[in-house]
Scaffold this motif. Structure first.
Motif, mmCIF file in Angstrom:
data_model
loop_
_atom_site.group_PDB
_atom_site.id
_atom_site.type_symbol
_atom_site.label_atom_id
_atom_site.label_comp_id
_atom_site.label_asym_id
_atom_site.label_seq_id
_atom_site.Cartn_x
_atom_site.Cartn_y
_atom_site.Cartn_z
ATOM 1 N N ASN A 179 140.212 56.973 94.279
ATOM 2 C CA ASN A 179 140.469 56.982 92.843
ATOM 3 C C ASN A 179 139.229 56.456 92.103
ATOM 4 O OD1 ASN A 179 141.782 57.350 90.432
ATOM 5 N ND2 ASN A 179 143.132 55.584 90.623
ATOM 6 N N SER A 180 138.078 57.006 92.512
ATOM 7 C CA SER A 180 136.796 56.564 91.974
ATOM 8 C C SER A 180 136.129 57.721 91.233
ATOM 9 C CB SER A 180 135.911 56.058 93.120
ATOM 10 O OG SER A 180 134.764 55.408 92.635
ATOM 11 N N SER A 181 134.910 57.517 90.788
ATOM 12 C CA SER A 181 134.225 58.560 90.021
ATOM 13 C C SER A 181 132.729 58.499 90.297
ATOM 14 C CB SER A 181 134.489 58.375 88.525
ATOM 15 O OG SER A 181 133.990 57.119 88.082
ATOM 16 N N TRP A 182 132.068 59.604 89.984
ATOM 17 C CA TRP A 182 130.617 59.680 90.139
ATOM 18 C C TRP A 182 130.073 60.647 89.092
ATOM 19 C CZ3 TRP A 182 127.353 56.751 92.782
ATOM 20 C CH2 TRP A 182 126.036 57.185 92.919
ATOM 21 N N ASP A 183 128.986 60.294 88.476
ATOM 22 C CA ASP A 183 128.306 61.168 87.532
ATOM 23 C C ASP A 183 127.468 62.158 88.345
ATOM 24 O OD1 ASP A 183 126.671 62.412 85.699
ATOM 25 O OD2 ASP A 183 126.056 60.564 84.679
ATOM 26 N N ASN A 184 127.901 63.413 88.377
ATOM 27 C CA ASN A 184 127.235 64.398 89.231
ATOM 28 C C ASN A 184 125.839 64.785 88.758
ATOM 29 O OD1 ASN A 184 129.306 64.485 91.080
ATOM 30 N ND2 ASN A 184 130.342 66.207 90.095
ATOM 31 N N ILE A 248 144.458 47.258 92.495
ATOM 32 C CA ILE A 248 144.445 47.028 93.947
ATOM 33 C C ILE A 248 144.574 45.540 94.239
ATOM 34 C CG2 ILE A 248 142.977 47.099 96.008
ATOM 35 C CD1 ILE A 248 141.897 49.798 94.992
ATOM 36 N N ASP A 249 143.811 44.734 93.522
ATOM 37 C CA ASP A 249 143.853 43.280 93.706
ATOM 38 C C ASP A 249 145.262 42.747 93.439
ATOM 39 O OD1 ASP A 249 142.016 40.826 94.050
ATOM 40 O OD2 ASP A 249 143.110 40.328 92.217
ATOM 41 N N LYS A 250 145.888 43.228 92.386
ATOM 42 C CA LYS A 250 147.247 42.813 92.039
ATOM 43 C C LYS A 250 148.239 43.186 93.145
ATOM 44 C CE LYS A 250 150.931 43.928 88.734
ATOM 45 N NZ LYS A 250 151.326 44.829 87.621
ATOM 46 N N ASN A 251 148.114 44.398 93.678
ATOM 47 C CA ASN A 251 149.039 44.845 94.727
ATOM 48 C C ASN A 251 148.924 44.006 95.990
ATOM 49 O OD1 ASN A 251 150.135 46.898 93.149
ATOM 50 N ND2 ASN A 251 148.620 48.401 93.805
ATOM 51 N N PHE A 252 147.714 43.614 96.341
ATOM 52 C CA PHE A 252 147.543 42.743 97.506
ATOM 53 C C PHE A 252 148.079 41.350 97.221
ATOM 54 C CE2 PHE A 252 144.652 45.899 99.279
ATOM 55 C CZ PHE A 252 144.892 45.760 100.650
ATOM 56 N N ASN A 253 147.771 40.804 96.059
ATOM 57 C CA ASN A 253 148.183 39.437 95.737
ATOM 58 C C ASN A 253 149.697 39.295 95.600
ATOM 59 O OD1 ASN A 253 145.554 38.471 95.744
ATOM 60 N ND2 ASN A 253 145.245 38.888 93.567
ATOM 61 N N TYR A 313 147.263 60.940 103.122
ATOM 62 C CA TYR A 313 146.846 60.852 101.718
ATOM 63 C C TYR A 313 145.754 61.874 101.408
ATOM 64 C CZ TYR A 313 149.570 56.971 99.872
ATOM 65 O OH TYR A 313 150.602 56.182 99.375
ATOM 66 N N ILE A 314 144.815 62.070 102.339
ATOM 67 C CA ILE A 314 143.746 63.043 102.110
ATOM 68 C C ILE A 314 144.315 64.455 102.034
ATOM 69 C CG2 ILE A 314 141.729 64.138 103.168
ATOM 70 C CD1 ILE A 314 140.949 61.393 104.261
ATOM 71 N N ILE A 320 144.622 56.101 96.668
ATOM 72 C CA ILE A 320 145.208 54.820 97.083
ATOM 73 C C ILE A 320 146.165 54.337 95.998
ATOM 74 C CG2 ILE A 320 144.687 52.401 97.564
ATOM 75 C CD1 ILE A 320 141.975 53.281 98.588
ATOM 76 N N ASP A 321 147.356 53.900 96.412
ATOM 77 C CA ASP A 321 148.339 53.391 95.457
ATOM 78 C C ASP A 321 149.071 52.203 96.074
ATOM 79 O OD1 ASP A 321 149.989 54.571 97.333
ATOM 80 O OD2 ASP A 321 150.600 56.236 96.056
ATOM 81 N N LYS A 322 150.046 51.681 95.367
ATOM 82 C CA LYS A 322 150.793 50.514 95.852
ATOM 83 C C LYS A 322 151.481 50.810 97.185
ATOM 84 C CE LYS A 322 154.226 47.060 94.441
ATOM 85 N NZ LYS A 322 154.942 47.072 95.737
ATOM 86 N N ASN A 323 152.039 52.005 97.320
ATOM 87 C CA ASN A 323 152.712 52.358 98.562
ATOM 88 C C ASN A 323 151.736 52.342 99.734
ATOM 89 O OD1 ASN A 323 155.055 53.607 100.107
ATOM 90 N ND2 ASN A 323 153.516 55.204 100.366
#
Length: 461
Positions: A179-184, A248-253, A313-314, A320-323
């Protein structure tokens, strides 16, 4: 070939009727290769082929050994944190990496200096370029020229391999999964350099660069590309937005498992291994790699454990999600329940306070694999507060004013309210804190601290 710069663009920009694809460029950068060569000649580096070839050459003289020492002492390592991001979730900016990036992206040392002004002092920059200039002919004579023909053919073969296997597609797979990005419009620049007389290779990725040595006898490129994508996936993970990293940090914590913190510490390397050494390798080879995916058991075993989940997932093009995170933590806890007690695992992510600095060397020698480390030399309320703000393993070694320091530690950690100790005795104490990190207290009176640490390892096997 002018300046021996070989550049092959192997993912072409699509026509205007299609969205722009990520662009990758393969090149040989002589400047970077010489920089890496000098690094490897340092006394601080283990034995390697560059050091072997230099040591038996006519250039192994006081003049050049002094230049190597001077290189080691250059102040080129500075960093800053991205403080708005969750602790440890984003790689700090490193000036050494920016200098390497500039070596790759310029064709001569004059342009390198112009691009690098302000990163380090002008005096340091001038000294660095002077040392690179001195070692350039030595590197070419000892390493590049004897391997030039083989290496340049490899570059051609690698470029052809990347086109045939559509390597850019794996990059895009990573963007979706993370769930990321890149300037092509920003090309990804990949710099290789020859590594003679070797069975393995090294690799590193930073910013929009990947660098790697390649063995001069290498013919099969699936390992190289799976490792390359592994490293690039680290960059994609690092480029997640603040919102994604915070979620992501919240889901782990918020996960209730006592293993969630150490599962989180392992996440970055596990995902890159599962995707690069698992998914990419399987696609390139036609079958899954039956061997080791990573030379550290915690990463290797966990990457293999979650590979079916990653593959799912792929295939569904799900990020990536909470599940995913809850499932990942569950698999960590159920399959490897004692990893949160194994010092070889938890000490890879460490915050150490000791008023005797010699214990830092002991820790570094004993736990060589290190993903994150902080060191403090004062046991104070302030230093403990800084330690408490991280979820790293917390090791405090007390070797003087023991009673006073132990009482301070007890006061600072609410989990120690009912703790009883005898400050006159040697002892180890370990407790899992509320943030799910381990706190280890070593009280050293008569025994050596390394003996107490070894005893702690024995007690937690």
């Amino acid at each position: 070939m002018k300046n021996r710069i070989l550049t092959f663009i192997f993912c072409v920009i699509s026509s205007l009727t299609f969205a722009q694809k990520p662009t990758f460029e393969i090149k040989y950068s002589e400047q970077l290769a010489v920089f890496v060569f000098i690094q490897n000649l340092s006394e601080n580096y283990p034995e390697n082929v560059f050091k072997t070839e230099f040591n038996k050459s006519i250039y192994n003289t006081e003049k050049y050994k002094n230049l190597i020492t001077k290189f080691d002492k250059l102040s080129i390592d500075y960093s800053y944190e991205f403080e708005e991001f969750p602790n440890g979730s984003k790689i700090p900016m490193q000036t050494r990496d920016i200098l390497k990036k500039n070596l790759i992206e310029t064709e001569n040392l004059k342009d390198f200096k112009l691009r690098s002004i302000g990163i380090v002092t002008n005096k340091t920059l001038n000294e660095l370029t002077e040392i690179i200039t001195e070692f350039k002919p030595i590197y070419n004579e000892l390493i590049y020229d004897p391997n030039k023909e083989k290496f340049e053919q490899q570059i051609l073969d690698i470029s052809k391999y990347s086109i045939e296997n559509k390597i850019e597609n794996y990059f895009e797979t990573g963007l979706v999964f993370y769930n990321s990005s890149w300037d092509n419009s920003i090309p990804f620049k990949i710099a290789f350099y020859p590594l003679p007389y070797s069975q393995g290779f090294t690799a590193q990725a930073f910013y929009n660069n990947f660098i790697s040595a390649i063995q001069t006898n290498l013919k099969d490129y699936k390992d190289l590309f799976s490792v390359m994508l592994h490293e690039i996936f680290h960059i994609i993970y690092n480029e997640q937005s603040l919102e994604v990293k915070t979620e992501i940090d919240k889901n782990f914590n918020e996960n209730k498992s006592k293993s969630s913190n150490y599962a989180y510490q392992l996440l970055n390397e596990v995902l890159a291994t599962s995707l690069g050494n698992g998914y990419v390798f399987e696609k390139l080879d036609g079958k899954i790699d039956a061997g080791e995916w990573y030379n550290r058991k915690y990463i290797n075993l966990m990457a293999k454990q979650i590979y079916p989940l990653v593959n799912e997932y792929i295939s569904q093009r799900k990020p990536i999600d909470k599940n995913f995170i809850d499932n990942y933590i569950k698999q960590y806890e159920e399959n490897f329940p004692n990893w949160i007690n194994e010092l070889d695992n938890i000490m890879a992510y460490r915050y150490v306070i000791s008023e005797d600095e010699k214990y830092f060397d002991i820790i570094d020698q004993k736990y060589r694999y290190c993903s994150s480390a902080n060191y403090e030399t004062e046991i104070t309320e302030s230093s403990i507060e800084k330690m408490k703000k991280t979820s790293l393993t917390k090791l405090i070694i007390i070797s003087k004013n023991n009673k006073e320091k132990l009482n301070l530690i007890k006061k600072e950690f609410k989990e120690l309210n009912n703790w009883k100790f005898n400050s006159e005795n040697d002892f180890n104490y370990k407790i899992l804190l509320e943030d799910k990190s381990q706190l280890i207290i070593v009280n050293q009176k008569k025994s050596k601290a390394e003996i107490l640490i070894k005893k702690l390892e024995t007690e937690n096997k």
